[in-house]
Design a protein around this motif. Sequence first.
Motif, PDB file in Angstrom:
ATOM      1  N   SER A 210      47.811  20.767  92.694  1.00 23.85           N
ATOM      2  CA  SER A 210      47.104  19.627  93.271  1.00 23.85           C
ATOM      3  C   SER A 210      46.956  18.568  92.188  1.00 23.85           C
ATOM      4  CB  SER A 210      45.712  20.078  93.743  1.00 23.85           C
ATOM      5  OG  SER A 210      44.963  20.567  92.626  1.00 23.85           O
ATOM      6  N   ALA A 211      46.335  17.437  92.524  1.00 25.51           N
ATOM      7  CA  ALA A 211      46.100  16.409  91.507  1.00 25.51           C
ATOM      8  C   ALA A 211      45.243  16.977  90.376  1.00 25.51           C
ATOM      9  CB  ALA A 211      45.432  15.189  92.132  1.00 25.51           C
ATOM     10  N   GLU A 212      44.257  17.798  90.717  1.00 21.25           N
ATOM     11  CA  GLU A 212      43.423  18.413  89.686  1.00 21.25           C
ATOM     12  C   GLU A 212      44.237  19.403  88.865  1.00 21.25           C
ATOM     13  OE1 GLU A 212      40.217  19.546  87.271  1.00 21.25           O
ATOM     14  OE2 GLU A 212      40.680  17.754  88.455  1.00 21.25           O
ATOM     15  N   GLY A 213      45.099  20.169  89.528  1.00 19.49           N
ATOM     16  CA  GLY A 213      45.960  21.090  88.812  1.00 19.49           C
ATOM     17  C   GLY A 213      46.923  20.367  87.889  1.00 19.49           C
ATOM     18  N   ALA A 214      47.461  19.241  88.355  1.00 18.77           N
ATOM     19  CA  ALA A 214      48.364  18.443  87.525  1.00 18.77           C
ATOM     20  C   ALA A 214      47.644  17.895  86.304  1.00 18.77           C
ATOM     21  CB  ALA A 214      48.957  17.300  88.348  1.00 18.77           C
ATOM     22  N   ARG A 215      46.377  17.523  86.486  1.00 22.62           N
ATOM     23  CA  ARG A 215      45.590  17.029  85.356  1.00 22.62           C
ATOM     24  C   ARG A 215      45.416  18.132  84.312  1.00 22.62           C
ATOM     25  NH1 ARG A 215      40.878  17.543  83.349  1.00 22.62           N
ATOM     26  NH2 ARG A 215      40.125  18.839  85.071  1.00 22.62           N
ATOM     27  N   VAL A 216      45.077  19.329  84.766  1.00 21.17           N
ATOM     28  CA  VAL A 216      44.918  20.462  83.845  1.00 21.17           C
ATOM     29  C   VAL A 216      46.230  20.739  83.119  1.00 21.17           C
ATOM     30  CG1 VAL A 216      44.499  22.952  83.729  1.00 21.17           C
ATOM     31  CG2 VAL A 216      43.039  21.504  85.160  1.00 21.17           C
ATOM     32  N   LEU A 217      47.318  20.744  83.870  1.00 17.50           N
ATOM     33  CA  LEU A 217      48.641  20.989  83.293  1.00 17.50           C
ATOM     34  C   LEU A 217      49.023  19.907  82.294  1.00 17.50           C
ATOM     35  CD1 LEU A 217      51.254  22.706  83.370  1.00 17.50           C
ATOM     36  CD2 LEU A 217      51.987  21.317  85.331  1.00 17.50           C
ATOM     37  N   GLY A 218      48.873  18.646  82.699  1.00 19.28           N
ATOM     38  CA  GLY A 218      49.256  17.530  81.840  1.00 19.28           C
ATOM     39  C   GLY A 218      48.424  17.443  80.574  1.00 19.28           C
ATOM     40  N   GLU A 219      47.128  17.688  80.692  1.00 21.63           N
ATOM     41  CA  GLU A 219      46.268  17.619  79.509  1.00 21.63           C
ATOM     42  C   GLU A 219      46.588  18.736  78.535  1.00 21.63           C
ATOM     43  OE1 GLU A 219      42.236  17.445  80.864  1.00 21.63           O
ATOM     44  OE2 GLU A 219      42.401  15.340  81.521  1.00 21.63           O
ATOM     45  N   ALA A 220      46.970  19.905  79.056  1.00 17.04           N
ATOM     46  CA  ALA A 220      47.364  21.008  78.167  1.00 17.04           C
ATOM     47  C   ALA A 220      48.670  20.675  77.446  1.00 17.04           C
ATOM     48  CB  ALA A 220      47.524  22.296  78.987  1.00 17.04           C
ATOM     49  N   ILE A 221      49.589  20.038  78.149  1.00 18.55           N
ATOM     50  CA  ILE A 221      50.847  19.621  77.517  1.00 18.55           C
ATOM     51  C   ILE A 221      50.579  18.557  76.459  1.00 18.55           C
ATOM     52  CG2 ILE A 221      53.053  18.442  77.917  1.00 18.55           C
ATOM     53  CD1 ILE A 221      53.104  19.825  80.676  1.00 18.55           C
ATOM     54  N   ALA A 222      49.731  17.588  76.794  1.00 14.21           N
ATOM     55  CA  ALA A 222      49.402  16.533  75.832  1.00 14.21           C
ATOM     56  C   ALA A 222      48.734  17.109  74.581  1.00 14.21           C
ATOM     57  CB  ALA A 222      48.490  15.495  76.494  1.00 14.21           C
ATOM     58  N   THR A 223      47.856  18.076  74.770  1.00 13.61           N
ATOM     59  CA  THR A 223      47.195  18.718  73.626  1.00 13.61           C
ATOM     60  C   THR A 223      48.225  19.401  72.742  1.00 13.61           C
ATOM     61  OG1 THR A 223      45.123  19.075  74.828  1.00 13.61           O
ATOM     62  CG2 THR A 223      45.553  20.496  72.940  1.00 13.61           C
ATOM     63  N   ALA A 224      49.195  20.081  73.365  1.00 18.64           N
ATOM     64  CA  ALA A 224      50.249  20.741  72.602  1.00 18.64           C
ATOM     65  C   ALA A 224      51.103  19.721  71.837  1.00 18.64           C
ATOM     66  CB  ALA A 224      51.125  21.564  73.526  1.00 18.64           C
ATOM     67  N   LEU A 225      51.384  18.583  72.455  1.00 17.19           N
ATOM     68  CA  LEU A 225      52.176  17.549  71.785  1.00 17.19           C
ATOM     69  C   LEU A 225      51.419  16.961  70.599  1.00 17.19           C
ATOM     70  CD1 LEU A 225      53.743  15.612  74.807  1.00 17.19           C
ATOM     71  CD2 LEU A 225      54.792  17.384  73.392  1.00 17.19           C
ATOM     72  N   ARG A 226      50.122  16.838  70.730  1.00 20.01           N
ATOM     73  CA  ARG A 226      49.306  16.315  69.639  1.00 20.01           C
ATOM     74  C   ARG A 226      49.305  17.258  68.436  1.00 20.01           C
ATOM     75  NH1 ARG A 226      45.313  12.431  70.260  1.00 20.01           N
ATOM     76  NH2 ARG A 226      45.170  11.426  72.311  1.00 20.01           N
ATOM     77  N   GLU A 227      49.475  18.539  68.715  1.00 18.81           N
ATOM     78  CA  GLU A 227      49.393  19.547  67.653  1.00 18.81           C
ATOM     79  C   GLU A 227      50.714  19.699  66.901  1.00 18.81           C
ATOM     80  OE1 GLU A 227      48.156  22.987  69.786  1.00 18.81           O
ATOM     81  OE2 GLU A 227      46.046  22.359  69.874  1.00 18.81           O
ATOM     82  N   GLU A 228      51.762  19.069  67.397  1.00 15.84           N
ATOM     83  CA  GLU A 228      53.067  19.196  66.714  1.00 15.84           C
ATOM     84  C   GLU A 228      53.052  18.475  65.377  1.00 15.84           C
ATOM     85  OE1 GLU A 228      56.596  20.158  69.718  1.00 15.84           O
ATOM     86  OE2 GLU A 228      56.196  18.035  69.452  1.00 15.84           O
TER      87      GLU A 228
END
Length: 228
Positions: A210-228
């Motif tokens: 859902s939109a909420e699920g996509a937000r959770v997914l996207g924010e987790a991906i963004a967090t991982a990208l920040r940690e690179e």
Amino acid sequence: MVGAATAAAGRAARGIGAAFMGLACASMIVGCSAREPADGTGSPEASALAVLGTFAAVGDSITDADSPDFAAGDIGDASWTRYVVDDGFDFAGGWAEWGATTAMMADAVGRVDADVLVLLAGTNDVAFGIPFEDSAANLDRIVEVVGIEEVVVVSIPPMDTLPAGAEAYNERLHDLATDQGWRFVDASAGLGTADGRFGEGMSLDGLHPSAEGARVLGEAIATALREE
């Protein structure tokens, strides 16, 4: 909003049919820019977009989602890419289409100039019973064609009708990423329950976030990208 949720649910229903009938069409995305701030003021948030780097995305309906025109950079609330952009990364392009298998992606993608490739693919391979060895070869071909050195491979979301299939795929995906020198990110972990199905509010149909699920997914991906 009710209208947006209804539209997303309708799109999701069509996507399930496409996924299980193998219908897909190609949609190339090259040089799509990040969304401007709603107030059009050129806020500090907008000016910081390129500071965190650029990313390309390749995927299926999990990535395209309810986007009015993903190819043109008009991204919907149910696409995880929107939340990566909102976090400060610049969307450089890629490819995403409803019903696409990894083979379809490999046949359709083109070269993209970006700092990192985010690859979220395999839900339809699991649905169609495609051997993982074939999926692995297709993923390798996608990475080779896109031509980005830094690769982040994301776990596929839960599948309420095939929870064990999604879990097994993600386990093998992790091993493949390790062998290939790609980075594996289990960003979908926040969407599921202990039984391998979507958590409450994370999906409208048991297959697409859902939109909420996509937000959770996207924010987790963004967090991982920040940690690179």
